[in-house]
Each structure stands twice: as structure tokens, then as C-alpha cells.
Design an enzyme around this catalytic site. Sequence first.
Site, mmCIF file in Angstrom:
data_model
loop_
_atom_site.group_PDB
_atom_site.id
_atom_site.type_symbol
_atom_site.label_atom_id
_atom_site.label_comp_id
_atom_site.label_asym_id
_atom_site.label_seq_id
_atom_site.Cartn_x
_atom_site.Cartn_y
_atom_site.Cartn_z
ATOM 1 N N LYS A 13 0.851 -1.204 0.000
ATOM 2 C CA LYS A 13 0.000 0.000 0.000
ATOM 3 C C LYS A 13 0.877 1.240 0.000
ATOM 4 C CE LYS A 13 0.921 1.570 4.277
ATOM 5 N NZ LYS A 13 1.634 2.792 4.540
ATOM 6 N N ASP A 142 -2.159 -1.531 9.704
ATOM 7 C CA ASP A 142 -2.295 -1.578 8.241
ATOM 8 C C ASP A 142 -2.807 -2.930 7.735
ATOM 9 O OD1 ASP A 142 -1.297 1.008 7.938
ATOM 10 O OD2 ASP A 142 0.778 0.322 7.712
HETATM 11 O O1 C5P Z 1 -0.041 -0.974 14.329
HETATM 12 P P1 C5P Z 1 1.391 -1.208 14.006
HETATM 13 O O2 C5P Z 1 2.014 -2.267 14.873
HETATM 14 O O3 C5P Z 1 1.675 -1.460 12.549
HETATM 15 O O4 C5P Z 1 2.133 0.150 14.339
HETATM 16 C C1 C5P Z 1 3.538 0.220 14.413
HETATM 17 C C2 C5P Z 1 3.914 1.478 15.175
HETATM 18 O O5 C5P Z 1 3.559 2.632 14.418
HETATM 19 C C3 C5P Z 1 3.214 1.649 16.500
HETATM 20 O O6 C5P Z 1 3.902 1.008 17.524
HETATM 21 C C4 C5P Z 1 3.218 3.160 16.668
HETATM 22 O O7 C5P Z 1 4.465 3.598 17.111
HETATM 23 C C5 C5P Z 1 3.067 3.654 15.260
HETATM 24 N N1 C5P Z 1 1.664 3.960 14.875
HETATM 25 C C6 C5P Z 1 1.015 5.014 15.482
HETATM 26 N N2 C5P Z 1 -0.269 5.323 15.118
HETATM 27 C C7 C5P Z 1 -0.896 4.617 14.155
HETATM 28 C C8 C5P Z 1 -0.248 3.557 13.514
HETATM 29 C C9 C5P Z 1 1.041 3.240 13.889
HETATM 30 O O8 C5P Z 1 1.574 5.680 16.361
HETATM 31 N N3 C5P Z 1 -2.136 4.951 13.793
#
Ligand code: C5P
Length: 304
Positions: A13, A142
Amino acid sequence: MRQGRVVVRAPAKINIYLGVSGPRRDGYHDLATVFHALDLSDDVVAEPADPGQVSLSVTGEHTGEVPTDESNLAVRAARALARYAGVDAGVRLTLVKRIPVAGGLAGGSADAAATLVACDALWQTGCGRAELAMLAARLGSDVPFALHGGTALGSGRGECLAPVMARGRLHWVLAVSAEGLSTPVVYAGLDADRSAHEVPPPEVPGALLTALRNADLPAVGVHMANDLQPVACRLRPALARTLATGRDLGALGALVSGSGPTVVFLVPDERTAEGLADDLVDAGVCHQALAATGPAAGARVVAS
Ligand code: C5P
């Protein structure tokens, strides 16, 4: 009857727009984003294994940087589905990686979404798409979009999705860096930049949605934006030159994707995409340049 072998493809993406709130109490950020799935994809091959066994191997490009232990998002996806569906069967997973790792293209999320769909088919769990989406959201912000595909508005931490009306195919060039960027580090940099002032709730500009609906490419190019881009460029100063070079070479729009460091350029057609990809590599402003188009479908079975 249980399947013998399932192959599922899931898309990379980009974020055509990424607006980010101040930090939430849980440390995440509320997003107002336009996700767009590309025909650049990873495949996950799922084959039966002994009960409780989940193993993973990785083939393709960038394999060295991908963990193959329990920390891999694909392994976690298989375990989460087995637990949720009460399945004791195992799985042997092979990731066929084409999506650059840690590039802001959600490659790990694509692998997790593909694994959910593959294991669901292999184990015949009977889970519906909504249940898979719920498991996907627990795995990462994501992952639901990698199941969904197409072009979609994302809110919440990215897991709440609504389709966007977008006419026609969009052509992109992805300027890939040799080394990834850490998503949490980029978000933390944004929080530090904004610590002195109130951050208004993010919103996708109506003009961008209108431009997508009308396939008005110059207007899409103008309204593409990413709140994380200044931080990514500060952490990786070479990105500013990559962005400027693509713009000088005639791209309609230029943007760091997600938390970077991949830079994406909007171009009018496939021929221009191939020409710009060659020119960016010749100019020495990226490690690799790939032509891609979107929207692409979400995670789906391509062979069984
Ligand atoms: O959800 P995911 O594990 O992919 O997110 C990785 C990191 O990206 C999180 O630990 C956070 O630091 C950051 N993040 C965030 N806000 C979001 C998505 C991701 O702060 N909406």
C-alpha cells in the site's frame, strides 16, 4: 475437506494522503488517510504441517531482513487465527517477498493479511471476512487494509476503512531506499516536533477525494500530502533530493509513503512510469525504482 496447498497474494500500500493526530493515550495516533493498494505484492504459500507447528521460510528479495521466528507478523497471524477458530492443525508458510521491507509500503502487513486468508482456506475455519478483519486489526494498523485492497479512507489508527470512489488506474513510480526506517521512531519524531502546540484532528481534503473521483491526475498530485514526510526527510536527508529530482523530471505528485523511506511519484501512464524509474536510478537518487499501478485487490487466493 482440508486443502493441500494454498497460495494467497496481498498488495503493498501507499498512503496518497496521511494526516496524523497528536498521540492518543495508548500511544497510537488517529489517522485520516487515503490508502491505495498497488499491483506490487507478496505471496504466501501455506501447506499443512503437524498440529501446533507453525514454520516460516522466506524467498525472493530482501529476505535477509525478515525475521523467521515467532515475532514475524505472518507467524503471529497464523497463531491468532488458530487460537480464535479453535484449530489445532499446523501450517508451513513460505513468503515470496517482492515488497521492500520497512519501506512504508506495509509489506509485513500484507504478509499477515495473506496468511490469515491462506490459513483460513487451508484449515477451512468457516470464519467470515469480518472476523478476519477483526483479527487483522489486532495484528497491526495496516493489516485490515491489506485484506480490503482498492482505495480506501482509513481512520482510527488505520483499521477503520471505507471505500473511496476513484476512477481509472493510477500509475506510480516507487523510489526504494537501501535501508528502511522505523515506524515508531518516525511517529515519535512527529510528536516531538509538535509538542509545543495543539494538533487539530486530521482530515482528508475534500479536493483530493473529488480529484480521485474525477481521475483528475494533476489535482491528485497537488493534494497528495503526508504529515510524516518532514520527519522522514530529517531522519534521511537524501529523501529531499529524491523528491525534488522526481518533481524536476515531471512527476505530477511526489510523496514519502507512510513512515518512509519509499518515495512515490504519480505519473500519467505506464510509459512515463518506466522512463521516470530509469531516470531516477540514473540520477543516483534511489537504490531501486519500481513502476506500479493501483488500485489492486486485497489479499486473495490465487492458487490452491
Ligand atoms: O499498528 P502497528 O504495529 O503497525 O504500528 C507500528 C507502530 O507505528 C506503533 O507502535 C506506533 O508507534 C506507530 N503507529 C502510530 N499510530 C498509528 C499507527 C502506527 O503511532 N495509527
